[in-house]
Motif scaffolding. Structure first.
Motif, PDB file in Angstrom:
ATOM      1  N   UNK A  48     -19.675  40.935   0.981  1.00  0.00           N
ATOM      2  CA  UNK A  48     -20.109  40.591   2.345  1.00  0.00           C
ATOM      3  C   UNK A  48     -19.721  41.684   3.341  1.00  0.00           C
ATOM      4  N   UNK A  49     -18.709  42.480   3.030  1.00  0.00           N
ATOM      5  CA  UNK A  49     -18.258  43.539   3.932  1.00  0.00           C
ATOM      6  C   UNK A  49     -18.990  44.854   3.682  1.00  0.00           C
ATOM      7  N   UNK A  50     -19.829  44.908   2.677  1.00  0.00           N
ATOM      8  CA  UNK A  50     -20.559  46.126   2.348  1.00  0.00           C
ATOM      9  C   UNK A  50     -21.679  46.372   3.361  1.00  0.00           C
ATOM     10  N   UNK A  51     -22.061  47.638   3.550  1.00  0.00           N
ATOM     11  CA  UNK A  51     -23.140  47.932   4.493  1.00  0.00           C
ATOM     12  C   UNK A  51     -24.466  47.352   4.021  1.00  0.00           C
ATOM     13  N   UNK A  52     -25.309  47.023   4.992  1.00  0.00           N
ATOM     14  CA  UNK A  52     -26.641  46.495   4.721  1.00  0.00           C
ATOM     15  C   UNK A  52     -27.680  47.545   5.085  1.00  0.00           C
ATOM     16  N   UNK A  53     -28.812  47.491   4.417  1.00  0.00           N
ATOM     17  CA  UNK A  53     -29.932  48.377   4.725  1.00  0.00           C
ATOM     18  C   UNK A  53     -31.178  47.528   4.890  1.00  0.00           C
ATOM     19  N   UNK A  65     -39.105  52.316   1.720  1.00  0.00           N
ATOM     20  CA  UNK A  65     -38.426  53.118   2.738  1.00  0.00           C
ATOM     21  C   UNK A  65     -37.104  52.417   3.058  1.00  0.00           C
ATOM     22  N   UNK A  66     -35.991  53.160   3.058  1.00  0.00           N
ATOM     23  CA  UNK A  66     -34.658  52.605   3.321  1.00  0.00           C
ATOM     24  C   UNK A  66     -34.192  53.032   4.710  1.00  0.00           C
ATOM     25  N   UNK A  67     -33.609  52.093   5.472  1.00  0.00           N
ATOM     26  CA  UNK A  67     -33.062  52.379   6.796  1.00  0.00           C
ATOM     27  C   UNK A  67     -31.673  51.758   6.890  1.00  0.00           C
ATOM     28  N   UNK A  68     -30.669  52.587   7.214  1.00  0.00           N
ATOM     29  CA  UNK A  68     -29.309  52.080   7.351  1.00  0.00           C
ATOM     30  C   UNK A  68     -29.073  51.426   8.703  1.00  0.00           C
ATOM     31  N   UNK A  69     -29.642  51.986   9.749  1.00  0.00           N
ATOM     32  CA  UNK A  69     -29.465  51.409  11.086  1.00  0.00           C
ATOM     33  C   UNK A  69     -30.394  50.206  11.262  1.00  0.00           C
TER      34      UNK A  69
END
Length: 72
Positions: A48-53, A65-69
């Motif tokens: 749950x603490x891992x970044x989402x894309x 297409x991947x977007x981090x923000x």
């Protein structure tokens, strides 16, 4: 029902501009979220603490297409 529980693919806006597929220039996508966790996060049960894309999957050619923000 369409892909990922949606009836129709949708348009997307990135930083205030209409987005088109970088492969085929199509403008409709299936949006999806992904968690980018490591094996250590899985073992320790802290995914749950891992970044989402945010993913935009082209409804014409299937390119992802991947977007981090966060998208607008």
């Amino acid at each position: 029902m369409g892909l990922f529980g949606q009836d129709e693919p949708e348009t997307a806006t990135i930083q205030g501009r209409p987005f088109k597929c970088q492969v085929c220039a199509h403008d409709r996508f299936w949006p999806k979220e992904a968690v980018m966790h490591s094996a250590a996060a899985s073992v320790m049960n802290v995914e749950w603490a891992s970044p989402h894309a945010t993913l935009l999957i082209c409804s014409a050619c299937g390119y992802v297409h991947w977007f981090l923000a966060e998208m607008e």
